[in-house]
Each structure stands twice: as structure tokens, then as C-alpha cells.
Scaffold this active site. Structure first.
Site, short mmCIF file in Angstrom:
data_model
loop_
_atom_site.label_atom_id
_atom_site.label_comp_id
_atom_site.label_asym_id
_atom_site.label_seq_id
_atom_site.Cartn_x
_atom_site.Cartn_y
_atom_site.Cartn_z
N ASP A 1 3.57 71.10 -16.74
CA ASP A 1 1.93 71.39 -17.04
C ASP A 1 2.15 71.48 -18.87
OD1 ASP A 1 -0.55 71.65 -18.02
OD2 ASP A 1 -0.82 73.64 -16.78
N GLU B 1 -7.78 71.47 -14.10
CA GLU B 1 -7.91 72.93 -14.18
C GLU B 1 -8.98 73.50 -15.10
OE1 GLU B 1 -5.26 75.94 -17.03
OE2 GLU B 1 -4.30 74.24 -15.98
N HIS C 1 -5.81 75.78 -9.25
CA HIS C 1 -5.05 76.60 -10.37
C HIS C 1 -5.46 78.17 -10.20
CE1 HIS C 1 -5.56 78.48 -14.40
NE2 HIS C 1 -4.64 78.12 -14.47
#
Length: 371
Positions: free
Chosen positions: A188, A241, A291
Site C-alpha cells: 500500500d 480505502e 480496510h
């Protein structure tokens, strides 16, 4: 049953010190709980996203949302959520407003489950799995050596999948060397690159067999640009997210921008929006992986969604712990998997002593009290 009080409780339970250190640790040591009380004595608990603007989110809960819901039946979740969405529309459909809505919505589900004597996953369609595979979501570290240390520590804890938050190729190379070929490795990057940079660096990352590359493009809502990156790389692309509502995820999927969608239950609008997104993703054959870098009701709510949704491959979890558990009955990872709480509601009531001991406030902010 009627709502008699709604209150946001800002906390500052710090992350336990760990080696290697990370600049991200201080920000993670912030939490917002939402307490909804009823005339029958039942209390529901939710959680808002807290990183950064803690008291601003609390003010939205206390000043904008609480007056809307006072005296209402908390089990009428769809109606109350629609009321909150419409009232906060002028402030935007993502960000602080939706973080506040999310926390209140989670508390309504918790209350409804408690009132009916069943865990929330039973209200969402029933149990698909009682245990879920987890991946350790590491913090960001200064260099490759620290990444190697943190990854080694996660493997010792039994994780078989690990996500990095680095933005350099060397750290990913070092992590793959430590992990070996059998550990799932994700990356990420938190939206740092142009489309061209993401393609160039992404091609360098392909050799490390990443399970996915997450949020490589700035700005995150550049779905067309993200689709270009996805088309250019062999690495699957994950996104979502920082988005809110099912409508944003409809646009991500329609643009062909992601192989994996990642709504966050404390940002997206709560459990109801998560389930809508899960259905949307399934219809488009896109993988749904929420998430969930949380320690309280937000993590529990994610587990209830995952437990009631077929085909979810992982649950995200922090690899470390707070200095003391936020919850009276902590959620623990064991052997690379986590058990879904089966108590009525979310099964994530906070420890009252922790709430009293770790209030978060800045100078001039009004205090809050548990009772």
C-alpha cells in the site's frame, strides 16, 4: 426502545512501543468511540475514523447527528442512516461527515443485535465463516533494514500474509527475501505517484509477486488514471480505502480501476454501505477485501461483515497492540486467523477503565465523561 443519548468519546490509547519504531505510531494512538444509549438501558458502541482530525469528527457526531436521532427507534437503521446522509449532504459525501455517520451507524447495529440477542452477522444474512484469515498491515518504516525487522516479527507471530506501506522498490525486495515465496505480500503506497510514475515503478515491482498494489496514484479519485495503471501492469490493483458510499465504488468498478475494492467501515458509511459494496463487487467479479486497521468496534464490525459475506480472502489487522486493550474482550489473532465475535451485537464493548484513563482532548476542548 428509544434513543436517549448519543455521544462521541475521543480517546488516546497509545500503540505499544515496538521495534523498529515508526513515525506513524503516534497517529494510530487515537480512537473515537460512539456511545448510543436507550431508554431501556441498552448501550450500543460504534467507532469513527480518528486519524488526524479527532475532535472535528466528534463535533459532527455530537452537534449534527445526535439531535437528528434523539427519541428515535435505533433498530430502524435504514431510515436513520438515510436521515443522516440527507442532513450532512451539504458538508460532502466523504471525509469527516461520513466518518461520523459511520460511527453512529455501527452503534445502531450493535444496539439492534443486543436487543434481539444475536450477533450482528446473523442480522446480515447469517454466518459464512466463523474464522477468517488475516494479514498483518505493517506501519511505514524509514529504510529496508527496518522493513526486514518488522516483517520478521510479523512472521514470528504466525502471519502468513503481510502488507507493506513503503514507497521504494528496495524495501519490497528485502521483504520478499525475508518472507520467502509462500507468504502473501501486499504493498500500500498511499497515493504518492502520477500515472506514469506508478506504471514505471509498478513494472519494477512485478518481479516480487505482490498480491496487490494499493492506491498507487494521486489523486485517489483519478479512476481513469488508475485504470491505465491497472491495464499496464501484471500486479493486481487495489483501491477504495478513502472512499465513501456505494456510489463511489460503482464508479471505481465502472472505470475498470481495481481488481480489489477496500471499503473502510469507519469511513464508507458503516455496515450497510459495506454490504452494498460487497454485493456490487460480487456482481462485477471484483474481490472485496475491507480496510480495517482498527482495535475496537470498527474491527469487530468488519469481522461481522466478512463473516456474513462469501469469498472474502483476508481481514486486515494491525500487527501490534495498544498499551492496553480498548475492548473488555479483546479480538486476538492466532495462527494467522481471527475468530468472529459471537456475542449479541458487535461483541465489542470497550473496557470502562480504559475509556476513563485515556481521554483525548486539546487545550480548550470540552471534557467528556463515561457516565
Amino acid at each position: 426502545m428509544k434513543i436517549t443519548d448519543i455521544r462521541a468519546l475521543p480517546l488516546a490509547v497509545p500503540l505499544a512501543k515496538a521495534t523498529p519504531p515508526s513515525a506513524w505510531a503516534s497517529g494510530i494512538g487515537r480512537q473515537i468511540l460512539v456511545r448510543v444509549t436507550t431508554d431501556e438501558g441498552l448501550v450500543g458502541w460504534g467507532e469513527c475514523f480518528a486519524y488526524g482530525a479527532t475532535l472535528a469528527v466528534c463535533n459532527v457526531v455530537d452537534e449534527a447527528l445526535a439531535p437528528l436521532l434523539m427519541g428515535q427507534d435505533p433498530s430502524q437503521i435504514e431510515s436513520l442512516v438515510d436521515r443522516m446522509h440527507r442532513a450532512l449532504m451539504i458538508w460532502g459525501r466523504r471525509g469527516l461527515a461520513m466518518m461520523a455517520v459511520s460511527g453512529v451507524e455501527l452503534a445502531l447495529w450493535d444496539l439492534t443485535g443486543k436487543a434481539r440477542g444475536v450477533p450482528v452477522f446473523q442480522l446480515l444474512g447469517g454466518l459464512c465463516r466463523s474464522r477468517a484469515r488475516v494479514y498483518a498491515s505493517l506501519l511505514r518504516y524509514e529504510n529496508e533494514t527496518q522493513v526486514r525487522q518488522a516483517l520478521s516479527a510479523a512472521l514470528v507471530l504466525g502471519f502468513t500474509a503481510v502488507k507493506l506501506h513503503q514507497v521504494d522498490v528496495a524495501s519490497v525486495a528485502g521483504a520478499r527475501e525475508v518472507a520467502g515465496p509462500d507468504v502473501d505480500l501486499m504493498l500500500d503506497t498511499n497515493c504518492p505517484w502520477t500515472v506514469e510514475e506508478a506504471i514505471r515503478i509498478g513494472r519494477q515491482l512485478e518481479r516480487y509477486d505482490l498480491r496487490w498494489l494499493e492506491e498507487p496514484v494521486w489523486p485517489p479519485e483519478d479512476y481513469a488514471g488508475l485504470a491505465r495503471v491497472r491495464a499496464a501492469l501484471r500486479v493486481p490493483i487495489a483501491s477504495g480505502e478513502n472512499e465513501a458510499t456505494v456510489f463511489a465504488f460503482r464508479e471505481i468498478i465502472a472505470a475498470g480501476a481495481a481488481d480489489i475494492v477496500q471499503p473502510s467501515v469507519t469511513k464508507v458509511g458503516g455496515i450497510s454501505e459495506m454490504k452494498k459494496i460487497a454485493t456490487l463487487a460480487a456482481a462485477a467479479n471484483v474481490t472485496f477485501v475491507p480496510h480495517s486497521f482498527y482495535f475496537g468496534p470498527g474491527l469487530a464490525a468488519t469481522l461481522h461483515v466478512v463473516a456474513s459475506t462469501p469469498g472474502v480472502p483476508y481481514v486486515e489487522m494491525p500487527p501490534g497492540h495498544l498499551v492496553t486493550s480498548l475492548l473488555a474482550e479483546p479480538i486476538r489473532c492466532n495462527g494467522g486467523a481471527v475468530t468472529v465475535p459471537d456475542r449479541p451485537g458487535l461483541g465489542a464493548d470497550p473496557d470502562p477503565d480504559v475509556v476513563e484513563r485515556y481521554p483525548y482532548a486539546r487545550e480548550g476542548a470540552r471534557p467528556f465523561y463515561l457516565t
